[in-house]
Design a protein around this motif. Structure first.
Motif, PDB file in Angstrom:
ATOM      1  N   LYS A 137      53.720  36.092  45.280  1.00 61.40           N
ATOM      2  CA  LYS A 137      52.743  35.015  45.443  1.00 61.40           C
ATOM      3  C   LYS A 137      51.357  35.613  45.262  1.00 61.40           C
ATOM      4  CE  LYS A 137      54.253  33.897  49.382  1.00 61.40           C
ATOM      5  NZ  LYS A 137      54.405  33.019  50.546  1.00 61.40           N
ATOM      6  N   PRO A 138      50.334  34.792  45.026  1.00 61.49           N
ATOM      7  CA  PRO A 138      48.981  35.349  44.892  1.00 61.49           C
ATOM      8  C   PRO A 138      48.583  36.125  46.142  1.00 61.49           C
ATOM      9  CG  PRO A 138      49.025  33.056  44.197  1.00 61.49           C
ATOM     10  CD  PRO A 138      50.349  33.333  44.834  1.00 61.49           C
TER      11      PRO A 138
ATOM     12  N   SER B 206      48.110  40.382  42.019  1.00 60.12           N
ATOM     13  CA  SER B 206      46.785  40.190  41.432  1.00 60.12           C
ATOM     14  C   SER B 206      46.825  40.748  40.018  1.00 60.12           C
ATOM     15  CB  SER B 206      45.702  40.908  42.240  1.00 60.12           C
ATOM     16  OG  SER B 206      45.626  40.409  43.560  1.00 60.12           O
ATOM     17  N   LEU B 207      46.024  40.157  39.154  1.00 59.78           N
ATOM     18  CA  LEU B 207      45.954  40.603  37.762  1.00 59.78           C
ATOM     19  C   LEU B 207      44.507  40.935  37.451  1.00 59.78           C
ATOM     20  CD1 LEU B 207      48.193  40.877  35.661  1.00 59.78           C
ATOM     21  CD2 LEU B 207      47.540  38.665  34.733  1.00 59.78           C
ATOM     22  N   PHE B 208      44.261  42.153  36.962  1.00 62.23           N
ATOM     23  CA  PHE B 208      42.904  42.612  36.696  1.00 62.23           C
ATOM     24  C   PHE B 208      42.711  42.841  35.202  1.00 62.23           C
ATOM     25  CE2 PHE B 208      44.052  43.982  40.952  1.00 62.23           C
ATOM     26  CZ  PHE B 208      42.973  43.558  41.702  1.00 62.23           C
ATOM     27  N   TYR B 209      41.547  42.402  34.717  1.00 60.88           N
ATOM     28  CA  TYR B 209      41.204  42.593  33.308  1.00 60.88           C
ATOM     29  C   TYR B 209      39.953  43.439  33.129  1.00 60.88           C
ATOM     30  CZ  TYR B 209      44.620  38.982  32.241  1.00 60.88           C
ATOM     31  OH  TYR B 209      45.787  38.269  32.120  1.00 60.88           O
ATOM     32  N   ASP B 210      39.295  43.762  34.223  1.00 56.52           N
ATOM     33  CA  ASP B 210      38.133  44.635  34.139  1.00 56.52           C
ATOM     34  C   ASP B 210      38.035  45.442  35.424  1.00 56.52           C
ATOM     35  OD1 ASP B 210      37.353  42.730  35.930  1.00 56.52           O
ATOM     36  OD2 ASP B 210      35.675  41.962  34.759  1.00 56.52           O
ATOM     37  N   THR B 211      37.160  46.426  35.419  1.00 58.90           N
ATOM     38  CA  THR B 211      37.058  47.349  36.538  1.00 58.90           C
ATOM     39  C   THR B 211      36.526  46.648  37.776  1.00 58.90           C
ATOM     40  OG1 THR B 211      36.712  49.232  35.086  1.00 58.90           O
ATOM     41  CG2 THR B 211      35.949  49.457  37.356  1.00 58.90           C
ATOM     42  N   GLN B 212      37.250  46.768  38.869  1.00 65.06           N
ATOM     43  CA  GLN B 212      36.822  46.214  40.142  1.00 65.06           C
ATOM     44  C   GLN B 212      37.628  46.866  41.255  1.00 65.06           C
ATOM     45  OE1 GLN B 212      38.480  41.987  40.490  1.00 65.06           O
ATOM     46  NE2 GLN B 212      38.282  42.271  38.301  1.00 65.06           N
ATOM     47  N   ARG B 213      37.202  46.643  42.466  1.00 66.43           N
ATOM     48  CA  ARG B 213      37.892  47.240  43.605  1.00 66.43           C
ATOM     49  C   ARG B 213      38.950  46.263  44.121  1.00 66.43           C
ATOM     50  NH1 ARG B 213      34.786  51.613  45.184  1.00 66.43           N
ATOM     51  NH2 ARG B 213      32.708  51.616  44.292  1.00 66.43           N
TER      52      ARG B 213
ATOM     53  N   LYS C 256      35.951  39.189  41.285  1.00 67.64           N
ATOM     54  CA  LYS C 256      36.434  38.274  40.260  1.00 67.64           C
ATOM     55  C   LYS C 256      37.934  38.091  40.449  1.00 67.64           C
ATOM     56  CE  LYS C 256      33.027  39.830  36.862  1.00 67.64           C
ATOM     57  NZ  LYS C 256      32.841  40.499  35.559  1.00 67.64           N
ATOM     58  N   TYR C 257      38.381  36.846  40.439  1.00 65.80           N
ATOM     59  CA  TYR C 257      39.787  36.587  40.703  1.00 65.80           C
ATOM     60  C   TYR C 257      40.298  35.538  39.739  1.00 65.80           C
ATOM     61  CZ  TYR C 257      44.055  35.294  43.122  1.00 65.80           C
ATOM     62  OH  TYR C 257      45.361  35.033  43.420  1.00 65.80           O
ATOM     63  N   LYS C 258      41.410  35.809  39.113  1.00 62.50           N
ATOM     64  CA  LYS C 258      41.987  34.905  38.132  1.00 62.50           C
ATOM     65  C   LYS C 258      43.215  34.222  38.723  1.00 62.50           C
ATOM     66  CE  LYS C 258      44.247  34.962  33.586  1.00 62.50           C
ATOM     67  NZ  LYS C 258      45.512  34.405  34.080  1.00 62.50           N
ATOM     68  N   GLU C 259      43.245  32.892  38.641  1.00 63.18           N
ATOM     69  CA  GLU C 259      44.424  32.166  39.079  1.00 63.18           C
ATOM     70  C   GLU C 259      45.617  32.577  38.221  1.00 63.18           C
ATOM     71  OE1 GLU C 259      44.862  30.198  41.624  1.00 63.18           O
ATOM     72  OE2 GLU C 259      42.772  30.370  42.266  1.00 63.18           O
ATOM     73  N   LEU C 260      46.764  32.717  38.850  1.00 63.01           N
ATOM     74  CA  LEU C 260      47.946  33.190  38.140  1.00 63.01           C
ATOM     75  C   LEU C 260      48.728  32.026  37.544  1.00 63.01           C
ATOM     76  CD1 LEU C 260      49.158  35.831  40.747  1.00 63.01           C
ATOM     77  CD2 LEU C 260      47.895  36.256  38.642  1.00 63.01           C
ATOM     78  N   SER C 261      49.121  32.184  36.296  1.00 60.76           N
ATOM     79  CA  SER C 261      49.951  31.192  35.622  1.00 60.76           C
ATOM     80  C   SER C 261      51.408  31.643  35.687  1.00 60.76           C
ATOM     81  CB  SER C 261      49.519  31.050  34.161  1.00 60.76           C
ATOM     82  OG  SER C 261      49.767  32.264  33.457  1.00 60.76           O
TER      83      SER C 261
END
Length: 295
Positions: free
Chosen positions: A270-271, A42-49, A7-12
């Motif tokens: 940068k992302p 990268s910004l994480f909001y839930d558990t992931q690798r 899961k990847y969130k675009e950065l604002s």
């Protein structure tokens, strides 16, 4: 590039402002020759690798034996740092506690606070790209800053040779420089620690000395496919020639005076996926500018 399911969130821009505000203050040896060239965010909001730390990705082409070997090496490295780096400096050398607290932790979102385990609301990953370290070309180190629901820092993790470590035993122990959590980077090698007393001087002096500099050539970048490697190797003069260049231009004796401070700016960030795509060309650019003219 290797396809990674994540899961990847675009950065604002507000995400970047947060990343700048919470960025670690990186501290280097006075003579450190290699400083960060870019930082993948990268910004994480839930558990992931972490996508940028492929050490923890179970790839289909790895045998069970190789996977087991990878994890054993990670645990051995953790135990090594516990016994060699902390034994002489920690007034209470709880080896088993240190081993438990600093064990490899591939899962994000939880941070240890002494014997407790706290869950973060979000985690900012700083994938710190260096053109080289003292032994090999291409170096990627990581710092993760853990935030609560009020965007306050509750913990910091970092990498030491690919192993994720909890850098501070509790939030109350985090040291700051201008409100940025301090992370010391070992001379030449860039592993993350929280106290200069943890520096293993004998090993670092050897790594930065004549017999070790540049000996690994271009590092084995795991997410490069054959096509990318073919492109990079057109400019790779080989380990021995790289070693000769590094012996002449980069051999140094660390002062162990950690006085070179660097707080990452927005310009460096940068992302992660954008940085990942740039890395082959960055390696080629470095080889053309800093190695090939001296071969």
């Amino acid at each position: 590039m290797t396809e990674i399911s994540i899961k990847y969130k675009e950065l604002s821009e507000s995400d970047y402002r947060l990343a700048v505000r919470c960025a670690p203050c990186l501290v280097y040896d006075k003579k450190e020759p290699f400083l960060p060239q870019a930082i993948g965010i990268s910004l994480f909001y839930d558990t992931q690798r972490p996508a940028s730390l492929l050490f923890y990705h179970i790839r289909n082409n790895l045998s069970f034996k190789q996977r087991l070997k990878d994890y054993i090496e990670a645990w051995v490295m953790t135990l090594y740092h516990t016994l060699m780096n902390d034994r002489k400096t920690d007034p209470k050398p709880f080896a088993l506690y240190k081993f438990y607290n600093n064990r490899p932790q591939p899962v994000l979102m939880t941070i240890r606070d002494k014997w407790k385990k706290n869950k973060a609301e979000k985690v900012i990953e700083y994938a710190i790209y260096y053109s080289s370290d003292i032994v090999h070309i291409y170096d990627l180190e990581h710092v993760w800053v853990y935030l609560n629901k009020d965007d306050e820092i509750i913990g910091v993790k970092g990498t030491r040779h690919g192993v994720i470590m909890t850098l501070y035993g509790s939030a109350s122990k985090i040291k700051y420089q201008k409100k940025h959590p301090i992370v010391y980077c070992t001379p030449g090698k860039h592993s993350n620690i929280v106290d200069p007393k943890q520096l293993n001087r004998r090993i670092l002096e050897r790594a930065c000395g004549y017999n070790y500099v540049g000996k690994d050539g271009v590092y084995d970048v795991q997410f490069f496919n054959d096509k990318i490697w073919k492109k990079v190797r057109e400019f790779d003069p080989g380990k021995e020639k790289i070693r000769e260049v590094y012996r002449k231009h980069y051999t140094f004796k660390p002062t162990f005076k950690m006085t070179k401070y660097m707080i990452p700016t927005r310009k460096l960030m940068k992302p992660w996926y954008d940085l990942m795509e740039e890395i082959p060309d960055r390696i080629i650019k470095y080889l053309k500018a800093e190695v090939l003219p001296y071969v």
